[in-house]
Scaffold this active site. Structure first.
Site, PDB file in Angstrom:
ATOM      1  CG  ASP A 181      -0.412  -0.119   2.521  1.00 13.30           C
ATOM      2  OD1 ASP A 181       0.832  -0.220   2.616  1.00 13.30           O
ATOM      3  OD2 ASP A 181      -1.168  -0.100   3.522  1.00 13.30           O
ATOM      4  CB  SER A 182       4.575   1.697  -0.201  1.00 13.53           C
ATOM      5  OG  SER A 182       4.766   0.544  -0.987  1.00 13.53           O
ATOM      6  CG  ASP A 220       0.399  -4.025   2.159  1.00  9.61           C
ATOM      7  OD1 ASP A 220       0.390  -4.790   3.144  1.00  9.61           O
ATOM      8  OD2 ASP A 220       1.290  -3.191   1.952  1.00  9.61           O
ATOM      9  CD  GLU A 275       8.235  -0.498   7.511  1.00 12.83           C
ATOM     10  OE1 GLU A 275       7.235  -1.194   7.217  1.00 12.83           O
ATOM     11  OE2 GLU A 275       8.458   0.624   7.002  1.00 12.83           O
ATOM     12  CD  GLU A 316       0.641  -1.673   8.057  1.00 15.58           C
ATOM     13  OE1 GLU A 316       0.348  -0.891   8.996  1.00 15.58           O
ATOM     14  OE2 GLU A 316       1.115  -1.271   6.972  1.00 15.58           O
ATOM     15  CE  LYS A 360       3.179  -5.894   3.838  1.00 15.71           C
ATOM     16  NZ  LYS A 360       2.758  -4.753   4.660  1.00 15.71           N
TER      17      LYS A 360
END
Ligand code: KIV
Length: 293
Positions: free
Chosen positions: A67-68, A110, A207, A141, A139
């Site tokens: 999602d960057s 993501d 991260e 978070e 993915k």
């Protein structure tokens, strides 16, 4: 002979599949084999068909449709504003690129902010959209509250990559892009990571996590492959945002980034150099790209 077979194709012809002679499609069993024989996993982000095919041809094992994309392609200030539709679109583009090039990379998508937070049923519904767009794995978070959701998705056949440490979707709550898991917080991260692995997560991005903690987590989870970004060279693999490793982030790069265009004359060469450096353990260099505490 038809003129079509010799004609060049405009608008971004895709390269041939990975030149590595023995490369088989990357899958969960193959990732485990790599882990067991100590081969590092090389991951890069990808958002479109052409770059995905180039990365695959360069030997990148896993492509993360991160999602960057919101920050590098849409110009957002954080990943919080990225929608499910955006992720679906880019996952489909990356998948098409890899398929057209007869590539073999494992594709991870993501789940954007707000698409798995309400309930595990909401998470399943939205994960299905990304799987149907071509992802092999999703993915999400965070730890603790996500554990039950991970179990629910894995039980229903969706491979899951967790993400601990600096979790960009909660950057406002964390107070900025800073190292996580220091001091007393290390114990909690270890507990959360173990619970996620027990729930069935088969991969975990770490991260901006201090090197000793990332190493402990990696050793504690032999079937959940840790992928570091600013977590040192003891993890099972590494990931970088493609724009960062190509040196086209015009802002200030975080310490964990290395510009692989330096000394390389093409994007594919830079990506090959990244893969080689991850596999031979020369990237990251803990003294330059990571935090000891
Ligand atoms: O969105 C993304 O690209 C990521 C990486 C930074 C790991 O989550």
């Amino acid at each position: 002979m038809s003129s079509e077979s010799t004609a060049s194709t405009p608008y971004g012809t895709l390269p041939n599949a990975s030149p590595l002679p023995t490369r088989r499609p990357v899958s969960l069993p193959r990732l485990q084999e790599m882990r067991d024989r100590g081969e590092k996993i090389a991951m890069l982000t990808a958002y479109d068909a052409t770059f995905a095919a180039v990365a695959d041809a360069a030997g990148v094992d896993c492509l993360l449709v991160g999602d960057s994309v919101g920050m590098v392609a849409q110009g957002l200030h954080s990943t919080v504003g990225v929608s499910l539709e955006t992720m679906r679109y880019h996952t489909e583009s990356v998948t098409r690129g890899v398929r057209r090039a007869q590539g073999s990379a494992w594709i991870i998508a993501d789940m954007p902010y707000g698409t798995y937070h309400e309930s595990r049923e909401q998470a399943l519904r939205n994960a299905a959209v990304l799987m149907q767009a071509g992802a092999h794995m999703i993915k999400l978070e965070g730890g603790g509250w996500t554990t039950d959701t991970v179990h629910f998705l894995v039980e229903r056949g969706i491979p899951v990559c967790a993400h601990l440490g600096l979790t960009p979707q909660t950057v406002h709550a964390l107070g900025g892009y800073r190292v996580q898991g220091r001091d007393a917080a290390a114990e909690q991260m270890l507990r959360e990571a173990r619970a996620l692995a027990d729930a069935g997560a088969s991969m975990m991005v770490l991260e901006m996590v201090p090197v000793p903690l990332a190493n402990t987590l990696t050793q504690a989870m032999p079937t959940c492959h840790t992928i570091g970004i600013g977590a040192g060279n003891g993890t099972a693999g590494q990931v970088l945002v493609m724009h960062d490793m190509l040196g086209i982030n015009l802002g200030k790069n975080p310490k964990f980034v290395r510009n692989f265009m330096e000394g390389n004359s093409s994007v594919q060469n830079a990506m090959q150099a990244y893969v080689a450096a991850v596999k031979n353990g020369s990237f990251p260099n803990n003294a330059l790209h990571a935090w000891e505490r």
